[in-house]
Write a protein that holds these residues in place. Structure first.
Motif, PDB file in Angstrom:
ATOM      1  N   VAL A 450      31.026 -32.956  11.105  1.00 19.90           N
ATOM      2  CA  VAL A 450      31.041 -31.482  11.127  1.00 19.90           C
ATOM      3  C   VAL A 450      29.656 -30.851  10.956  1.00 19.90           C
ATOM      4  CG1 VAL A 450      33.401 -31.376  10.243  1.00 19.90           C
ATOM      5  CG2 VAL A 450      31.497 -31.264   8.643  1.00 19.90           C
ATOM      6  N   ILE A 451      28.655 -31.627  10.568  1.00 22.04           N
ATOM      7  CA  ILE A 451      27.354 -31.041  10.237  1.00 22.04           C
ATOM      8  C   ILE A 451      26.754 -30.265  11.397  1.00 22.04           C
ATOM      9  CG2 ILE A 451      25.989 -33.071  10.870  1.00 22.04           C
ATOM     10  CD1 ILE A 451      25.380 -30.755   7.839  1.00 22.04           C
ATOM     11  N   ASP A 452      27.044 -30.679  12.630  1.00 23.90           N
ATOM     12  CA  ASP A 452      26.473 -29.988  13.783  1.00 23.90           C
ATOM     13  C   ASP A 452      27.102 -28.619  14.011  1.00 23.90           C
ATOM     14  OD1 ASP A 452      24.843 -32.132  14.141  1.00 23.90           O
ATOM     15  OD2 ASP A 452      25.835 -32.895  15.941  1.00 23.90           O
ATOM     16  N   ARG A 453      28.199 -28.333  13.303  1.00 23.40           N
ATOM     17  CA  ARG A 453      28.828 -27.006  13.406  1.00 23.40           C
ATOM     18  C   ARG A 453      28.535 -26.130  12.191  1.00 23.40           C
ATOM     19  NH1 ARG A 453      34.475 -27.865  13.616  1.00 23.40           N
ATOM     20  NH2 ARG A 453      34.289 -30.135  13.403  1.00 23.40           N
ATOM     21  N   ILE A 454      27.640 -26.597  11.335  1.00 19.66           N
ATOM     22  CA  ILE A 454      27.150 -25.788  10.215  1.00 19.66           C
ATOM     23  C   ILE A 454      25.947 -24.988  10.702  1.00 19.66           C
ATOM     24  CG2 ILE A 454      26.129 -25.822   7.907  1.00 19.66           C
ATOM     25  CD1 ILE A 454      28.993 -26.669   7.814  1.00 19.66           C
ATOM     26  N   ILE A 455      25.960 -23.668  10.491  1.00 21.44           N
ATOM     27  CA  ILE A 455      24.879 -22.786  10.958  1.00 21.44           C
ATOM     28  C   ILE A 455      24.225 -22.132   9.744  1.00 21.44           C
ATOM     29  CG2 ILE A 455      24.271 -20.861  12.458  1.00 21.44           C
ATOM     30  CD1 ILE A 455      27.032 -21.327  13.859  1.00 21.44           C
ATOM     31  N   PRO A 456      23.078 -22.631   9.317  1.00 13.51           N
ATOM     32  CA  PRO A 456      22.400 -22.009   8.168  1.00 13.51           C
ATOM     33  C   PRO A 456      21.847 -20.633   8.526  1.00 13.51           C
ATOM     34  CG  PRO A 456      21.608 -24.256   8.558  1.00 13.51           C
ATOM     35  CD  PRO A 456      22.391 -23.837   9.763  1.00 13.51           C
ATOM     36  N   GLN A 457      21.732 -19.786   7.517  1.00 13.63           N
ATOM     37  CA  GLN A 457      21.034 -18.519   7.657  1.00 13.63           C
ATOM     38  C   GLN A 457      19.730 -18.590   6.869  1.00 13.63           C
ATOM     39  OE1 GLN A 457      24.068 -14.927   8.376  1.00 13.63           O
ATOM     40  NE2 GLN A 457      24.179 -15.690   6.299  1.00 13.63           N
ATOM     41  N   ALA A 458      18.619 -18.340   7.553  1.00 17.42           N
ATOM     42  CA  ALA A 458      17.313 -18.279   6.895  1.00 17.42           C
ATOM     43  C   ALA A 458      16.980 -16.827   6.612  1.00 17.42           C
ATOM     44  CB  ALA A 458      16.249 -18.911   7.780  1.00 17.42           C
ATOM     45  N   TYR A 459      16.329 -16.596   5.479  1.00 17.59           N
ATOM     46  CA  TYR A 459      16.006 -15.235   5.056  1.00 17.59           C
ATOM     47  C   TYR A 459      14.508 -14.925   5.148  1.00 17.59           C
ATOM     48  CZ  TYR A 459      20.481 -16.411   2.955  1.00 17.59           C
ATOM     49  OH  TYR A 459      21.760 -16.855   2.756  1.00 17.59           O
ATOM     50  N   THR A 460      13.699 -15.978   5.178  1.00 14.66           N
ATOM     51  CA  THR A 460      12.243 -15.843   5.282  1.00 14.66           C
ATOM     52  C   THR A 460      11.730 -17.055   6.045  1.00 14.66           C
ATOM     53  OG1 THR A 460      11.861 -17.068   3.228  1.00 14.66           O
ATOM     54  CG2 THR A 460      12.040 -14.666   3.039  1.00 14.66           C
ATOM     55  N   ASP A 461      10.457 -17.043   6.388  1.00 16.48           N
ATOM     56  CA  ASP A 461       9.909 -18.202   7.087  1.00 16.48           C
ATOM     57  C   ASP A 461       9.934 -19.437   6.199  1.00 16.48           C
ATOM     58  OD1 ASP A 461       7.946 -17.136   5.408  1.00 16.48           O
ATOM     59  OD2 ASP A 461       6.293 -17.621   6.751  1.00 16.48           O
ATOM     60  N   TYR A 462       9.662 -19.274   4.903  1.00 19.97           N
ATOM     61  CA  TYR A 462       9.616 -20.457   4.047  1.00 19.97           C
ATOM     62  C   TYR A 462      11.008 -20.995   3.730  1.00 19.97           C
ATOM     63  CZ  TYR A 462       9.639 -16.546   0.668  1.00 19.97           C
ATOM     64  OH  TYR A 462       9.907 -15.378   0.001  1.00 19.97           O
ATOM     65  N   THR A 463      12.045 -20.123   3.673  1.00 24.49           N
ATOM     66  CA  THR A 463      13.389 -20.687   3.494  1.00 24.49           C
ATOM     67  C   THR A 463      13.824 -21.424   4.764  1.00 24.49           C
ATOM     68  OG1 THR A 463      14.468 -18.599   4.154  1.00 24.49           O
ATOM     69  CG2 THR A 463      14.131 -18.979   1.807  1.00 24.49           C
ATOM     70  N   TYR A 464      13.393 -20.928   5.921  1.00 25.53           N
ATOM     71  CA  TYR A 464      13.680 -21.654   7.167  1.00 25.53           C
ATOM     72  C   TYR A 464      13.119 -23.067   7.104  1.00 25.53           C
ATOM     73  CZ  TYR A 464      12.799 -23.353  11.883  1.00 25.53           C
ATOM     74  OH  TYR A 464      12.707 -24.146  12.993  1.00 25.53           O
ATOM     75  N   HIS A 465      11.859 -23.198   6.722  1.00 25.46           N
ATOM     76  CA  HIS A 465      11.247 -24.529   6.677  1.00 25.46           C
ATOM     77  C   HIS A 465      11.886 -25.393   5.593  1.00 25.46           C
ATOM     78  CE1 HIS A 465       8.348 -23.688   9.733  1.00 25.46           C
ATOM     79  NE2 HIS A 465       7.850 -22.656   9.078  1.00 25.46           N
ATOM     80  N   ASP A 466      12.259 -24.786   4.467  1.00 24.95           N
ATOM     81  CA  ASP A 466      12.947 -25.549   3.414  1.00 24.95           C
ATOM     82  C   ASP A 466      14.286 -26.081   3.914  1.00 24.95           C
ATOM     83  OD1 ASP A 466      10.958 -25.315   1.540  1.00 24.95           O
ATOM     84  OD2 ASP A 466      11.881 -23.649   0.449  1.00 24.95           O
ATOM     85  N   ILE A 467      15.018 -25.258   4.642  1.00 28.86           N
ATOM     86  CA  ILE A 467      16.307 -25.694   5.188  1.00 28.86           C
ATOM     87  C   ILE A 467      16.120 -26.859   6.152  1.00 28.86           C
ATOM     88  CG2 ILE A 467      18.216 -25.017   6.705  1.00 28.86           C
ATOM     89  CD1 ILE A 467      17.916 -22.153   5.490  1.00 28.86           C
ATOM     90  N   MET A 468      15.138 -26.733   7.056  1.00 29.29           N
ATOM     91  CA  MET A 468      14.945 -27.762   8.069  1.00 29.29           C
ATOM     92  C   MET A 468      14.410 -29.062   7.492  1.00 29.29           C
ATOM     93  SD  MET A 468      16.195 -26.512  10.756  1.00 29.29           S
ATOM     94  CE  MET A 468      15.663 -27.705  11.989  1.00 29.29           C
ATOM     95  N   LYS A 469      13.828 -29.011   6.286  1.00 28.76           N
ATOM     96  CA  LYS A 469      13.386 -30.248   5.629  1.00 28.76           C
ATOM     97  C   LYS A 469      14.569 -31.089   5.165  1.00 28.76           C
ATOM     98  CE  LYS A 469       8.955 -28.421   3.972  1.00 28.76           C
ATOM     99  NZ  LYS A 469       8.229 -27.890   2.772  1.00 28.76           N
ATOM    100  N   THR A 470      15.705 -30.453   4.940  1.00 30.42           N
ATOM    101  CA  THR A 470      16.866 -31.194   4.439  1.00 30.42           C
ATOM    102  C   THR A 470      17.663 -31.852   5.560  1.00 30.42           C
ATOM    103  OG1 THR A 470      18.338 -29.254   4.531  1.00 30.42           O
ATOM    104  CG2 THR A 470      17.074 -29.594   2.504  1.00 30.42           C
TER     105      THR A 470
END
Length: 554
Positions: A450-470
């Motif tokens: 199911v992970i490919d159907r999880i859609i994160p929401q980023a709030y800033t550029d640094y939260t985006y990069h933090d999310i993509m690191k995981t």
């Protein structure tokens, strides 16, 4: 607010646009140094070479405009120097070759530079006439002496045809075809003679750039010229390249870098870009390399025009509505309950937003922090306005006395039940340091099915990069509800450059200019949260693509 836009990772990686893109990009790269000397050196690093063509472009690239054919004929690269000193980046490349050409007289590149290179054991030849036209003639003669015969020549305006010349320079390099310069009104006899001696002759630019008088004096010439530099650029690509998908983009006014890029553009055409104009040559682009100092908003327009960067999957955006907090149920919102999922899935929702936080004992729960008044209304103890429940306390709660609470694991079980269900995650804790912790937990509890159907929401550029690191999530939303203000250009640049094709705003940030920037850069604009169909219809007419809602029906 966005903190460090220039931390964008390009490799993994405005104004009205009238043409709809039909393709999409797989990759965007960048070649850029701290200055033009270093950028030229970085360009040289992209190929093998056995000679250096040395040009001084500190004040003008006039001498360098005709250098491409010579570089091609000698398997060389064009590098930059100042009049009296050779930058270290350039010297390192000179050290690798035995042959160096100097373009221009000693007012452009001093005799001391020439002597210094000779003293290092290099074979040095200077080509420099009394003006740019004479220099182009000398370069053409040198190319002819190397190749024995000129298959092609290009005739261009050396005063106001620079954009046309740099569009042609990669073909000049590849075909060893000299670019002969005129003043646009007439052509010198010696230049006419060498042009007529070639097999094919092309005039570059319209009659406003290279006059009909010049054309009449050239035997059997073919004119390539559009209504402006961008159309001429595309016409050159269409004539001399076979259905290219990879392109080098250069700022339309950066003639120096465009000329230098000829050595890496024999198969990847140079496209001139300007944020004020549609980059029409990029309509079928799949890969782009931005060369030199190009502004982010210009790159992002090029990305958007090409259909956006294919970093993520946005198939789910065929759904106009996203069920906010898993959607309303029984006239009640914010329940994040299993009953809400069942009810709204049956209504036709396929994309659900879920509010997530950690319980007091560290479990991931679906929970929307609320005031005492809201909790009282929902039948939840008021103490949870200031403290979180443990997971066991949480599971005993019921919203409005009948709607069950739900852990993230339980939400995932519905995704396994409904194979076409997507889950948009909204992290309600304000501490950015917990973002990676949250998404590591999401990855751990989701599973590969199911992970490919999880859609994160980023709030800033640094939260985006933090999310993509995981995890390399397959989709991403940039949402603005936590921001007090936005810079429309900055935020749409960030989305375009990172392949984020959904931007979420509320009424505070809606403007027609933001809609146009999103359109230009290949971004879909969603808004939250609306339950009035008339309001939704109004925003839809204004160009908004989708909405978060509690009660509307898909």
């Amino acid at each position: 607010m966005l903190k460090k836009i220039m931390t964008i990772m390009l490799s993994a990686t405005l104004l009205m646009s009238s043409i709809v893109p039909i393709s999409a990009l797989d990759r965007v790269d960048r070649i850029k140094g701290s200055n033009n000397y270093e950028t030229a050196s970085k360009i040289a690093d992209k190929r093998n070479f056995s000679s250096v063509i040395l040009v001084n472009a500190d004040k003008t690239i006039a001498d360098g405009l005709s250098a491409a054919a010579l570089a091609g004929a000698t398997n060389g690269v064009i590098l930059l120097t100042s009049k009296d000193s050779i930058p270290s980046w350039t010297q390192k490349k000179i050290d690798k070759v035995t042959e160096v050409y100097i373009i221009g007289d000693d007012e452009a590149i001093s005799e001391s530079i020439e002597n210094k290179i000779k003293s290092d054991g290099k074979v040095v030849k200077r080509l420099g006439g009394k003006d740019r036209y004479d220099t182009s003639y000398q370069v053409a003669e040198e190319v002819k002496s190397i190749t024995g015969k000129l298959e092609k020549v290009f005739i261009a305006n050396g005063l106001k045809g620079e954009a046309d010349i740099v569009s042609t320079s990669p073909v000049s390099y590849r075909e060893k075809a000299p670019i002969l310069l005129t003043n646009g009104k007439d052509i010198k006899d010696d230049i006419k003679e060498i042009a007529d001696d070639s097999i094919e002759r092309f005039i570059i630019g319209g009659t406003a750039v290279v006059s009909g008088n010049v054309e009449k004096r050239i035997n059997n010439s073919v004119r390539i010229g559009g209504k402006n530099r961008f159309y001429t650029n595309k016409m050159i690509i269409d004539r001399f390249y076979s259905n290219p998908k990879d392109f080098n983009i250069v700022d339309t006014s950066d003639y120096t870098i465009a000329v230098i890029s000829c050595s890496i553009s024999t198969e990847k055409p140079i496209v001139l870009v300007d944020y004020r104009h549609d980059p029409i040559a990029l309509k079928e682009a799949r890969n782009i390399t931005a060369v030199g100092n190009i502004a982010d908003h210009t790159i992002s327009k090029a990305i958007g025009y090409s259909g956006g960067l294919n970093r993520f999957n946005y198939d789910w955006t065929k759904n106009k509505y996203i069920a906010h907090a898993l959607g309303g149920v029984g006239g009640k919102a914010y329940t994040n309950s299993p009953q809400a999922i069942e009810h709204n899935y049956n209504k036709g929702f396929r994309v659900f937003e879920i509010d997530l936080t950690f319980s007091k004992d560290g479990e991931l729960i679906a929970w929307h922090p609320s005031s005492k008044e809201r909790l009282r209304e929902m039948g939840i103890p008021e103490k949870y306005a200031s403290e979180k429940p443990t997971v066991s306390e949480f599971k005993k709660l019921k919203y409005y006395g009948k709607y069950n609470t739900m852990t993230f694991k339980e939400a995932i079980s519905y995704m396994r039940k409904y194979k076409d269900m997507y889950l948009v995650t909204d992290f309600k804790d304000s501490l950015d340091k917990d973002v990676q912790k949250l998404y590591r937990k999401i990855v751990e509890e989701s599973g590969q099915d199911v992970i490919d159907r999880i859609i994160p929401q980023a709030y800033t550029d640094y939260t985006y990069h933090d999310i993509m690191k995981t995890n390399q999530f397959k989709s991403m939303i940039f949402t603005t509800y936590k921001l007090k203000r936005i810079d429309e250009n900055e935020i749409t640049n960030f989305c375009a450059l990172n392949g984020i094709k959904v931007l979420v705003i509320d009424y505070r940030f809606y403007t027609p200019s933001l809609v146009e920037r999103c359109k230009t850069k290949g971004i879909k604009l969603y808004m939250n949260t609306y339950n009035d169909q008339n309001v939704v219809n109004s925003y839809t007419k204004k160009g908004v693509s989708g909405f978060y809602t509690d009660f509307l029906t898909p």
